[in-house]
Write a protein that holds these residues in place. Structure first.
Motif, PDB file in Angstrom:
ATOM      1  N   ALA A   1     -13.115  -0.809 -18.346  1.00 56.34           N
ATOM      2  CA  ALA A   1     -13.708  -1.257 -19.609  1.00 56.34           C
ATOM      3  C   ALA A   1     -12.668  -1.292 -20.724  1.00 56.34           C
ATOM      4  CB  ALA A   1     -14.868  -0.330 -19.986  1.00 56.34           C
ATOM      5  N   ASN A   2     -11.791  -0.313 -20.790  1.00 59.47           N
ATOM      6  CA  ASN A   2     -10.763  -0.295 -21.841  1.00 59.47           C
ATOM      7  C   ASN A   2      -9.761  -1.430 -21.667  1.00 59.47           C
ATOM      8  OD1 ASN A   2     -11.825   1.945 -23.130  1.00 59.47           O
ATOM      9  ND2 ASN A   2     -10.617   3.402 -21.943  1.00 59.47           N
ATOM     10  N   VAL A   3      -9.301  -1.631 -20.426  1.00 62.91           N
ATOM     11  CA  VAL A   3      -8.352  -2.722 -20.177  1.00 62.91           C
ATOM     12  C   VAL A   3      -8.969  -4.061 -20.546  1.00 62.91           C
ATOM     13  CG1 VAL A   3      -7.103  -3.953 -18.368  1.00 62.91           C
ATOM     14  CG2 VAL A   3      -7.073  -1.451 -18.426  1.00 62.91           C
ATOM     15  N   GLU A   4     -10.238  -4.266 -20.132  1.00 59.43           N
ATOM     16  CA  GLU A   4     -10.915  -5.530 -20.428  1.00 59.43           C
ATOM     17  C   GLU A   4     -11.103  -5.715 -21.936  1.00 59.43           C
ATOM     18  OE1 GLU A   4     -14.614  -7.802 -18.359  1.00 59.43           O
ATOM     19  OE2 GLU A   4     -15.041  -5.845 -19.261  1.00 59.43           O
ATOM     20  N   ALA A   5     -11.433  -4.625 -22.649  1.00 55.79           N
ATOM     21  CA  ALA A   5     -11.654  -4.733 -24.094  1.00 55.79           C
ATOM     22  C   ALA A   5     -10.370  -5.081 -24.829  1.00 55.79           C
ATOM     23  CB  ALA A   5     -12.228  -3.419 -24.628  1.00 55.79           C
ATOM     24  N   PHE A   6      -9.238  -4.499 -24.438  1.00 55.06           N
ATOM     25  CA  PHE A   6      -7.980  -4.734 -25.148  1.00 55.06           C
ATOM     26  C   PHE A   6      -7.329  -6.066 -24.773  1.00 55.06           C
ATOM     27  CE2 PHE A   6      -8.160  -0.078 -25.736  1.00 55.06           C
ATOM     28  CZ  PHE A   6      -7.944  -0.021 -27.104  1.00 55.06           C
ATOM     29  N   LEU A   7      -7.526  -6.524 -23.519  1.00 57.37           N
ATOM     30  CA  LEU A   7      -6.791  -7.698 -23.056  1.00 57.37           C
ATOM     31  C   LEU A   7      -7.624  -8.964 -22.974  1.00 57.37           C
ATOM     32  CD1 LEU A   7      -4.654  -6.098 -20.177  1.00 57.37           C
ATOM     33  CD2 LEU A   7      -4.035  -6.444 -22.600  1.00 57.37           C
ATOM     34  N   VAL A   8      -8.960  -8.828 -22.797  1.00 59.15           N
ATOM     35  CA  VAL A   8      -9.764 -10.027 -22.526  1.00 59.15           C
ATOM     36  C   VAL A   8     -10.806 -10.255 -23.628  1.00 59.15           C
ATOM     37  CG1 VAL A   8     -11.263 -11.189 -20.866  1.00 59.15           C
ATOM     38  CG2 VAL A   8      -9.399  -9.705 -20.055  1.00 59.15           C
ATOM     39  N   THR A   9     -11.780  -9.364 -23.743  1.00 61.72           N
ATOM     40  CA  THR A   9     -12.934  -9.629 -24.612  1.00 61.72           C
ATOM     41  C   THR A   9     -12.676  -9.257 -26.069  1.00 61.72           C
ATOM     42  OG1 THR A   9     -13.853  -7.413 -24.203  1.00 61.72           O
ATOM     43  CG2 THR A   9     -14.474  -9.173 -22.678  1.00 61.72           C
ATOM     44  N   HIS A  10     -11.787  -8.349 -26.344  1.00 58.68           N
ATOM     45  CA  HIS A  10     -11.501  -7.858 -27.699  1.00 58.68           C
ATOM     46  C   HIS A  10     -12.758  -7.308 -28.380  1.00 58.68           C
ATOM     47  CE1 HIS A  10      -7.519  -9.537 -27.341  1.00 58.68           C
ATOM     48  NE2 HIS A  10      -8.037 -10.714 -27.016  1.00 58.68           N
ATOM     49  N   ALA A  11     -13.728  -6.842 -27.573  1.00 58.15           N
ATOM     50  CA  ALA A  11     -14.947  -6.214 -28.102  1.00 58.15           C
ATOM     51  C   ALA A  11     -14.734  -4.709 -28.032  1.00 58.15           C
ATOM     52  CB  ALA A  11     -16.167  -6.637 -27.286  1.00 58.15           C
ATOM     53  N   TYR A  12     -14.341  -4.144 -29.162  1.00 54.24           N
ATOM     54  CA  TYR A  12     -13.901  -2.752 -29.149  1.00 54.24           C
ATOM     55  C   TYR A  12     -15.056  -1.748 -29.168  1.00 54.24           C
ATOM     56  CZ  TYR A  12      -9.468  -4.991 -29.994  1.00 54.24           C
ATOM     57  OH  TYR A  12      -8.365  -5.778 -29.876  1.00 54.24           O
TER      58      TYR A  12
END
Length: 734
Positions: free
Chosen positions: A408-419
């Motif tokens: 979830a953290n990798v996806e938030a920082f690199l893909v979705t930017h939904a923090y």
């Protein structure tokens, strides 16, 4: 496992129906009907596998696999249009059933892996043109990992179950053997104490010819004992009052009232096991007898009992007489070693003797309810109870949560930017330590349970803020749903039922509001919940197995103890009493008939009988009919013969032991010494039997000069285990 699989399969078929209806046009009615029939066969065949034995049980596992193969064959003729974006083929869910049935039905992991790999490859070929290549590759890898996990899991359970069965059989065998040894030893000591306190004491009293009334009373009690040869031991209650057992031995106690101050009233109401009460009363009477015989005529004697605060009792027998050095008590002094110390210890009480020359003797007997603790040896059933360690399962679930947080953290920082999902991940990590502790211990406090539930609900509410549901499929959203469900399972393992369900309900509501009701099936949440339910069913099943194993272990333990006591009663007590009856009953009858007034011949015969019965206690493995006969002949001519068994002959085969004792008889027959000692060697020594015959120096004795006895014979017979082929026993004479 099969029952769980049946529930999961039915759920997966229901969950796959929307995808089946969307991908199969109604114009080709016969093929969808056949497909639905095959899917139904997967569900209906599994209950057959619940049968214990036979072909129906095997068919119940292989029919779903064959039905899945049939579905793979029919599916290319029924599919025409590509699958909708983000959707999953309906047969993917049913592949879980096919893999599971293969893993359970096929004992060989290699063959099960080949079958599952073939099914996975066929599934990939069928839907290769219906979905993007990237999705197909991910699906093949995910299903391969799933199949490998199923095969490995079933294999681990099989191996652990086999080990548990083997350990169970070993534990039962060891427990039975140990319990037989304990029961036989306890029965032997109990019988030895009874014989010493009744038969041997009666013969000694009659041989002394000093108290005819006492000898007559003791002979009657001894006759009652050796005549009690029932086929079964009398059933005994769990506890008795100390006063009840004391009243049964009151005639023996009354013999000491004129010479002993007795005050045992305070302990009469104490309840304790029957064997403990008998041992304490016997030890008390023996201590009184020893005091009367050895303390001196002017000694003051007391016997007092007290009730302890914990429900136990304490008995003190004291005198201010001659006293003795405890270190100098020889092994043939059975009254101290057997009737007091050993008998009391094996019954579960404690006995101490404090004495020194010229300062009197104090015998202290104590029993506490905590002394009757359960034995420390391993109980049957323990291997089954630890089939799947709780700590391993908690580690797996903790790993799932950690992996979900990282993804979830990798996806938030690199893909979705939904923090917001990063914040949800942090909340999940804060819950992890409490969940791990609760899952390992099986319990959690109310404060922690409510706290984790509230945080879980908050996590569900903020995890999808800023995310577009259209860009997520079952694989991409699983890091969120699997993390929450893993936490709910750990809460269930911690003993909570309702609160984890609250978190799952909030998760369902949040997914419905975020992506619509259909997303529960499209995003795979329904399938994941089915798998979680299956796991909880497995957990419930293991709890039932645990309870059943515990009940079976307790029943087996009780039956084993009862059977061991019955075997010891027949093999040890009855055999010993029967021998004592044959040897001593005629003389005891004669003592009662003449009211204890014996002539010189009968007094001498009482001494011989007393020594012969003493041999049965101290020299068990050194006796057979031939040894008894030659020893009796030596005693009747006036020799002092001692037979002492130190345990060095334990475990010898009967034929080997008889041959060894025949060798002993051959050495004993020509001996004419006044003192003979026959003793078995210690277990660690290479000597089986040592025979020493000696005669005192009469000239030195007449002159009052200290001199060693003249040794007439010194024979050492090697232990059969240490003798090489062709060797013979060696003897040296002086």
């Amino acid at each position: 496992m099969v029952a769980m699989l049946a529930v999961v399969t039915a759920s997966l078929v229901v969950l796959s129906l929307p995808a089946f209806a969307a991908g199969h046009p109604t114009g080709m009615a016969p093929l969808p009907v056949v497909s639905l029939c095959l899917a139904g066969a997967m569900v209906t065949a599994l209950p057959l596998a619940l049968l214990r034995r036979g072909r129906p049980a095997r068919a119940g596992l292989w029919v779903p696999v064959a039905a899945f193969v049939g579905l793979l064959v029919l599916e290319p003729f029924a599919l025409h249009d590509p699958l909708p974006t983000g959707s999953t083929p309906w047969l993917v869910g049913l592949s879980l059933t096919a893999f599971s049935c293969t893993a359970v039905a096929e004992a060989s992991p290699a063959r099960a892996a080949v079958i599952c790999a073939g099914l996975n490859a066929a599934l990939a070929c069928v839907f290769a043109e219906q979905s993007p290549a990237s999705h197909s590759v991910v699906r093949v890898i995910a299903l391969a990992l799933l199949a490998a996990g199923l095969i490995a899991g079933v294999r681990i359970v099989r191996v652990r179950a086999d080990r548990a069965d083997a350990a169970e059989h070993d534990a039962q065998r060891l427990f039975e053997n140990h319990q037989r040894q304990v029961a036989t030893e306890a029965e032997r000591v109990h019988t030895d104490g009874l014989l010493h306190d009744t038969v041997l004491a009666a013969l000694l009293a009659a041989a002394g010819n000093q108290a005819p009334e006492q000898a007559t009373s003791m002979s009657r009690s001894a006759l009652e004992l050796v005549s009690d040869l029932g086929d079964h031991p009398d059933p005994q209650p769990a506890t008795v009052r100390f006063g009840q057992v004391l009243s049964c031995r009151q005639p023996e106690l009354d013999l000491f009232h004129e010479r002993v101050e007795v005050d045992l009233e305070d302990a009469r109401t104490v309840r304790l096991p029957p064997n403990v009460a008998e041992a304490l009363v016997s030890a008390t009477l023996q201590a009184l007898s020893n005091s009367v015989e050895h303390a001196g005529p002017s000694a003051r004697r007391t016997a007092a009992a007290t009730r302890l605060d914990d429900g136990g009792l304490s008995i003190t027998i004291a005198d201010d007489g001659a006293g003795f050095d405890i270190a100098e008590i020889t092994e043939e002094r059975l009254g101290v070693r057997v009737s007091i110390l050993e008998h009391t210890r094996l019954a579960g009480a404690s006995a101490t003797i404090d004495s020194s020359p010229g300062r009197g003797t104090t015998v202290s007997l104590e029993w506490h309810p905590t002394d009757q603790a359960a034995p420390s040896n391993r109980r049957p059933g323990e291997a089954l109870l630890n089939l799947i360690p709780r700590r391993h399962l908690s580690r797996v679930l903790g790993t799932v949560i950690v992996v979900a947080v990282l993804i979830a953290n990798v996806e938030a920082f690199l893909v979705t930017h939904a923090y917001a999902s990063v914040l949800a991940s942090i909340l999940g990590l804060t819950l992890l330590p409490a969940l791990l502790r609760g899952a390992r211990r099986g319990t959690v406090s109310n404060r922690v349970a409510w706290g984790t539930t509230v945080i879980s609900c908050l996590l569900c509410c903020i995890a999808t803020i800023g995310l577009d549901p259209a860009t997520f499929d079952a694989l991409s959203i699983s890091r969120y749903t699997c993390g929450v469900l893993a936490g709910a399972v750990m809460g269930w393992m911690a003993g909570r039922r309702g609160l984890p369900m609250v978190a799952v309900a909030v998760l369902l509501a949040q997914i419905t509001l975020w992506a619509g009701p259909a997303a529960i099936i499209r995003l795979g949440l329904a399938g994941e919940i089915v798998i979680v339910i299956a796991g909880l069913l497995m957990h419930h099943t293991l709890r039932r197995v645990t309870a059943a194993a515990q009940v079976a272990a307790d029943q087996h333990r009780e039956l084993t103890i009862r059977q061991a006591e019955l075997d010891a009663f027949h093999l040890e007590r009855q055999r010993r009493l029967r021998h004592a009856s044959q040897a001593a009953a005629p003389m005891l009858h004669h003592i009662v008939l003449v009211r204890g007034r014996l002539d010189a011949h009968h007094r001498s015969e009482c001494r011989v009988l007393e020594q012969a019965l003493r041999d049965e206690i101290r020299g068990r493995h050194l006796l057979n009919d031939a040894v008894r006969s030659v020893v009796s002949a030596h005693r009747r001519r006036g020799s002092l013969v001692q037979i002492l068994d130190d345990g060095g002959l334990d475990g010898l085969a009967p034929d080997t032991l008889d041959a060894l004792l025949d060798d002993v008889v051959e050495h004993l027959e020509p001996v004419r010494s006044s003192r003979i000692v026959i003793r078995s060697g210690h277990p660690e020594s290479g000597t089986a039997v040592t025979i020493v015959a000696s005669t005192p120096d009469e000239t030195a004795a007449a002159l009052g000069i200290d001199a060693d006895d003249e040794v007439d014979l010194w024979v050492t017979i090697p232990h059969p285990a240490s003798v090489t082929a062709g060797s013979t026993s060696r003897a040296s004479a002086a």
